[in-house]
Motif scaffolding. Structure first.
Motif, short mmCIF file in Angstrom:
data_model
loop_
_atom_site.label_atom_id
_atom_site.label_comp_id
_atom_site.label_asym_id
_atom_site.label_seq_id
_atom_site.Cartn_x
_atom_site.Cartn_y
_atom_site.Cartn_z
N TRP A 1 -80.27 -57.35 -29.05
CA TRP A 1 -81.29 -58.40 -29.83
C TRP A 1 -80.44 -59.68 -29.68
O TRP A 1 -79.35 -59.91 -29.62
N TRP B 1 -76.50 -50.55 -41.37
CA TRP B 1 -75.89 -51.52 -41.62
C TRP B 1 -74.85 -51.42 -42.60
O TRP B 1 -74.47 -50.19 -43.00
N GLU C 1 -79.86 -60.50 -44.54
CA GLU C 1 -80.83 -60.20 -45.28
C GLU C 1 -80.82 -58.76 -45.94
O GLU C 1 -80.85 -58.68 -47.16
N VAL C 2 -80.32 -57.73 -45.37
CA VAL C 2 -79.70 -56.58 -45.71
C VAL C 2 -78.84 -56.48 -46.61
O VAL C 2 -78.69 -55.94 -47.72
N ARG D 1 -91.06 -53.94 -39.78
CA ARG D 1 -91.62 -55.62 -39.33
C ARG D 1 -91.41 -55.31 -37.81
O ARG D 1 -92.26 -55.74 -37.05
N ARG D 2 -90.24 -54.81 -37.19
CA ARG D 2 -90.29 -54.67 -35.80
C ARG D 2 -91.09 -53.51 -35.31
O ARG D 2 -91.56 -54.07 -34.38
N THR E 1 -80.67 -63.84 -34.28
CA THR E 1 -81.57 -62.86 -34.98
C THR E 1 -80.85 -61.64 -35.72
O THR E 1 -81.29 -61.65 -36.94
N VAL E 2 -79.89 -61.00 -35.38
CA VAL E 2 -79.21 -59.98 -35.83
C VAL E 2 -78.45 -60.57 -37.01
O VAL E 2 -78.49 -59.89 -38.11
N LEU F 1 -80.74 -60.91 -39.89
CA LEU F 1 -81.16 -59.56 -40.48
C LEU F 1 -80.12 -59.04 -41.26
O LEU F 1 -80.21 -58.34 -42.25
N VAL G 1 -86.83 -53.94 -42.30
CA VAL G 1 -86.66 -54.76 -41.06
C VAL G 1 -87.26 -53.85 -39.85
O VAL G 1 -87.71 -54.36 -39.05
N LEU H 1 -83.30 -52.34 -45.05
CA LEU H 1 -83.07 -52.12 -43.70
C LEU H 1 -84.45 -51.32 -43.20
O LEU H 1 -84.96 -51.75 -42.22
#
Length: 231
Positions: free
Chosen positions: A95, A39, A106-107, A123-124, A99-100, A103, A120, A117
Protein backbone atom coordinates in the motif's frame (compact mmCIF):
# COMPACT_ATOMS: atom_id res chain seq x y z
CA UNK A 1 5.55 -11.67 31.84
CA UNK A 2 4.44 -12.57 28.32
CA UNK A 3 0.75 -13.01 27.58
CA UNK A 4 -1.37 -13.93 24.58
CA UNK A 5 -5.10 -13.53 24.10
CA UNK A 6 -7.50 -13.68 21.18
CA UNK A 7 -11.15 -13.05 20.46
CA UNK A 8 -13.49 -13.28 17.46
CA UNK A 9 -13.38 -10.38 15.03
CA UNK A 10 -16.37 -8.79 13.33
CA UNK A 11 -15.29 -10.05 9.91
CA UNK A 12 -16.64 -13.57 9.37
CA UNK A 13 -14.25 -16.27 10.55
CA UNK A 14 -11.51 -13.81 11.53
CA UNK A 15 -9.72 -13.55 14.88
CA UNK A 16 -8.19 -10.62 16.77
CA UNK A 17 -5.14 -11.39 18.85
CA UNK A 18 -2.72 -9.51 21.07
CA UNK A 19 0.61 -10.45 22.56
CA UNK A 20 2.53 -8.58 25.27
CA UNK A 21 5.88 -9.21 26.89
CA UNK A 22 8.72 -11.43 25.76
CA UNK A 23 8.49 -15.16 26.52
CA UNK A 24 11.53 -17.25 27.37
CA UNK A 25 10.50 -19.59 24.57
CA UNK A 26 8.42 -18.60 21.56
CA UNK A 27 6.47 -21.55 20.13
CA UNK A 28 6.44 -21.93 16.35
CA UNK A 29 3.55 -20.54 14.33
CA UNK A 30 2.01 -23.56 12.63
CA UNK A 31 0.55 -23.63 9.11
CA UNK A 32 -3.20 -22.96 9.22
CA UNK A 33 -4.10 -21.56 5.79
CA UNK A 34 -4.50 -18.05 7.21
CA UNK A 35 -2.93 -14.65 6.60
CA UNK A 36 -2.42 -12.03 9.34
CA UNK A 37 -2.10 -8.27 9.44
CA UNK A 38 0.21 -7.51 12.37
CA UNK A 39 0.95 -4.25 14.20
CA UNK A 40 4.05 -3.65 16.30
CA UNK A 41 6.03 -0.55 17.21
CA UNK A 42 7.92 -1.15 13.96
CA UNK A 43 4.79 -0.72 11.83
CA UNK A 44 2.35 -2.96 9.96
CA UNK A 45 3.32 -6.30 8.45
CA UNK A 46 1.44 -8.89 6.41
CA UNK A 47 2.17 -12.48 7.42
CA UNK A 48 1.55 -14.71 4.44
CA UNK A 49 0.21 -18.27 4.57
CA UNK A 50 2.81 -20.72 5.82
CA UNK A 51 3.60 -24.11 4.31
CA UNK A 52 5.83 -25.08 7.24
CA UNK A 53 6.17 -23.84 10.81
CA UNK A 54 7.41 -20.27 11.18
CA UNK A 55 9.74 -19.50 14.08
CA UNK A 56 9.17 -15.85 14.98
CA UNK A 57 11.94 -13.46 15.89
CA UNK A 58 10.02 -11.12 18.16
CA UNK A 59 12.12 -8.15 19.15
CA UNK A 60 9.30 -5.94 20.42
CA UNK A 61 7.24 -6.15 23.57
CA UNK A 62 3.75 -5.75 22.13
CA UNK A 63 1.97 -7.03 19.04
CA UNK A 64 -1.62 -6.91 17.80
CA UNK A 65 -2.90 -9.02 14.96
CA UNK A 66 -5.89 -9.58 12.71
CA UNK A 67 -6.01 -13.17 11.46
CA UNK A 68 -8.15 -13.56 8.35
CA UNK A 69 -10.12 -16.71 7.66
CA UNK A 70 -8.51 -18.79 4.89
CA UNK A 71 -9.03 -17.27 1.47
CA UNK A 72 -10.40 -13.91 2.65
CA UNK A 73 -7.29 -11.74 3.08
CA UNK A 74 -6.36 -11.22 -0.60
CA UNK A 75 -9.67 -9.50 -1.36
CA UNK A 76 -9.07 -7.05 1.51
CA UNK A 77 -5.33 -6.53 1.27
CA UNK A 78 -5.20 -6.51 -2.52
CA UNK A 79 -2.38 -9.04 -2.89
CA UNK A 80 -2.58 -12.65 -4.14
CA UNK A 81 -1.77 -15.00 -1.28
CA UNK A 82 0.89 -16.84 -3.29
CA UNK A 83 2.94 -13.63 -3.52
CA UNK A 84 3.42 -13.56 0.26
CA UNK A 85 3.51 -17.31 0.93
CA UNK A 86 6.03 -18.13 3.69
CA UNK A 87 6.92 -14.43 3.93
CA UNK A 88 6.49 -11.48 6.29
CA UNK A 89 6.06 -8.36 4.15
CA UNK A 90 5.87 -4.71 5.20
CA UNK A 91 2.41 -3.38 4.38
CA UNK A 92 4.13 -0.32 2.94
CA UNK A 93 5.43 -2.55 0.15
CA UNK A 94 1.81 -3.26 -0.84
CA UNK A 95 0.00 0.00 0.00
CA UNK A 96 1.13 3.66 -0.24
CA UNK A 97 3.77 4.27 2.43
CA UNK A 98 2.12 7.51 3.62
CA UNK A 99 -1.18 5.71 4.16
CA UNK A 100 0.50 2.88 6.05
CA UNK A 101 2.36 5.29 8.36
CA UNK A 102 -0.89 7.02 9.25
CA UNK A 103 -2.62 3.70 9.93
CA UNK A 104 0.28 2.43 12.07
CA UNK A 105 0.17 5.64 14.12
CA UNK A 106 -3.60 5.29 14.50
CA UNK A 107 -3.29 1.75 15.84
CA UNK A 108 -0.31 2.61 18.05
CA UNK A 109 -2.17 5.48 19.72
CA UNK A 110 -5.27 3.40 20.54
CA UNK A 111 -5.85 1.95 24.04
CA UNK A 112 -7.03 -1.31 22.45
CA UNK A 113 -4.66 -1.84 19.54
CA UNK A 114 -6.29 -5.05 18.35
CA UNK A 115 -9.66 -3.26 18.10
CA UNK A 116 -8.01 -0.36 16.26
CA UNK A 117 -6.41 -2.80 13.83
CA UNK A 118 -9.83 -4.38 13.29
CA UNK A 119 -11.26 -0.95 12.47
CA UNK A 120 -8.55 -0.48 9.83
CA UNK A 121 -9.42 -3.83 8.24
CA UNK A 122 -13.18 -3.20 8.31
CA UNK A 123 -12.80 0.19 6.63
CA UNK A 124 -10.65 -1.37 3.95
CA UNK A 125 -13.04 -4.32 3.47
CA UNK A 126 -16.03 -1.97 3.10
CA UNK A 127 -14.50 -0.42 0.01
CA UNK A 128 -13.55 -3.62 -1.79
CA UNK A 129 -15.49 -6.53 -3.37
CA UNK A 130 -16.28 -9.33 -0.94
CA UNK A 131 -14.36 -12.61 -1.27
CA UNK A 132 -15.97 -15.17 -3.55
CA UNK A 133 -18.25 -17.32 -1.32
CA UNK A 134 -17.18 -20.34 -3.38
CA UNK A 135 -13.79 -20.13 -1.67
CA UNK A 136 -15.42 -20.71 1.71
CA UNK A 137 -17.16 -23.77 0.32
CA UNK A 138 -13.81 -25.05 -0.96
CA UNK A 139 -12.30 -24.71 2.53
CA UNK A 140 -15.28 -26.46 4.12
CA UNK A 141 -15.16 -29.34 1.65
CA UNK A 142 -11.41 -29.85 2.03
CA UNK A 143 -11.68 -29.60 5.81
CA UNK A 144 -14.37 -32.29 5.69
CA UNK A 145 -11.83 -34.58 4.02
CA UNK A 146 -13.29 -34.61 0.52
CA UNK A 147 -10.82 -35.33 -2.30
CA UNK A 148 -9.70 -32.49 -4.55
CA UNK A 149 -11.55 -33.88 -7.58
CA UNK A 150 -14.83 -33.87 -5.66
CA UNK A 151 -14.20 -30.32 -4.44
CA UNK A 152 -13.53 -29.05 -7.97
CA UNK A 153 -16.63 -30.71 -9.38
CA UNK A 154 -18.90 -29.34 -6.66
CA UNK A 155 -17.46 -25.85 -7.10
CA UNK A 156 -18.25 -26.10 -10.81
CA UNK A 157 -14.58 -25.69 -11.70
CA UNK A 158 -12.02 -27.76 -13.50
CA UNK A 159 -9.10 -29.08 -11.46
CA UNK A 160 -6.88 -26.48 -13.14
CA UNK A 161 -9.24 -23.64 -12.21
CA UNK A 162 -9.41 -24.86 -8.62
CA UNK A 163 -5.62 -24.92 -8.43
CA UNK A 164 -5.30 -21.41 -9.90
CA UNK A 165 -8.00 -19.96 -7.66
CA UNK A 166 -6.47 -21.68 -4.63
CA UNK A 167 -3.02 -20.20 -5.27
CA UNK A 168 -4.47 -16.70 -5.40
CA UNK A 169 -6.76 -17.12 -2.38
CA UNK A 170 -4.88 -19.47 -0.06
CA UNK A 171 -1.29 -19.22 -1.25
CA UNK A 172 -1.00 -22.85 -2.26
CA UNK A 173 -2.86 -25.53 -4.16
CA UNK A 174 -5.84 -27.45 -2.79
CA UNK A 175 -3.80 -30.55 -1.91
CA UNK A 176 -1.49 -28.51 0.31
CA UNK A 177 -4.42 -26.67 1.85
CA UNK A 178 -6.11 -30.01 2.60
CA UNK A 179 -2.90 -31.22 4.22
CA UNK A 180 -2.65 -28.10 6.40
CA UNK A 181 -6.29 -28.32 7.46
CA UNK A 182 -5.89 -32.00 8.33
CA UNK A 183 -2.86 -31.12 10.48
CA UNK A 184 -4.92 -28.59 12.40
CA UNK A 185 -7.77 -31.10 12.86
CA UNK A 186 -5.43 -33.74 14.24
CA UNK A 187 -3.67 -31.36 16.63
CA UNK A 188 -6.97 -29.91 17.85
CA UNK A 189 -8.16 -33.38 18.81
CA UNK A 190 -4.87 -34.20 20.50
CA UNK A 191 -4.91 -30.92 22.46
CA UNK A 192 -8.42 -31.79 23.64
CA UNK A 193 -6.99 -34.92 25.25
CA UNK A 194 -7.91 -37.45 22.57
CA UNK A 195 -5.21 -40.18 22.32
CA UNK A 196 -2.90 -39.73 19.33
CA UNK A 197 -4.09 -42.85 17.52
CA UNK A 198 -7.72 -41.70 17.79
CA UNK A 199 -6.76 -38.13 16.87
CA UNK A 200 -5.05 -39.42 13.75
CA UNK A 201 -8.01 -41.54 12.69
CA UNK A 202 -10.53 -38.79 13.40
CA UNK A 203 -8.55 -36.27 11.36
CA UNK A 204 -8.30 -38.57 8.35
CA UNK A 205 -4.80 -40.00 8.68
CA UNK A 206 -4.11 -43.62 7.80
CA UNK A 207 -2.70 -44.28 11.27
CA UNK A 208 -0.73 -42.67 14.09
CA UNK A 209 2.58 -43.12 12.24
CA UNK A 210 1.17 -41.22 9.27
CA UNK A 211 0.04 -38.41 11.61
CA UNK A 212 3.45 -38.23 13.26
CA UNK A 213 5.23 -38.16 9.92
CA UNK A 214 3.03 -35.34 8.61
CA UNK A 215 3.45 -33.30 11.80
CA UNK A 216 7.24 -33.65 11.53
CA UNK A 217 7.25 -32.58 7.89
CA UNK A 218 5.03 -29.54 8.44
CA UNK A 219 6.31 -28.37 11.84
CA UNK A 220 9.73 -29.93 12.41
CA UNK A 221 8.49 -31.42 15.69
CA UNK A 222 6.69 -34.54 16.86
CA UNK A 223 3.08 -34.34 18.05
CA UNK A 224 4.31 -35.03 21.59
CA UNK A 225 6.76 -32.12 21.50
CA UNK A 226 4.06 -29.77 20.22
CA UNK A 227 1.63 -30.83 22.89
CA UNK A 228 4.19 -30.45 25.68
CA UNK A 229 5.36 -27.00 24.57
CA UNK A 230 3.63 -23.67 25.12
CA UNK A 231 0.78 -22.89 22.72
Amino acid sequence: MAGYRERPARLAGAVLWARTGVAAHEPPVLPDGCMDLIWSAGGLVVAGPDTVAHHPELGGAEFAGFRFAPGTAPAVLGVPAAEVRDRRVELAALWPAKTVRALADEVGAAPDRAAALEAVVLRRAAGRPAPDPALGRVVAALDAGHPVRYVAEHAGWTARTLHRRSLAAFGYGPKTLARVLRLQRGLARARAGVPLAESAAGAGYADQAHFTREVRELTGLTPGALLRGPR
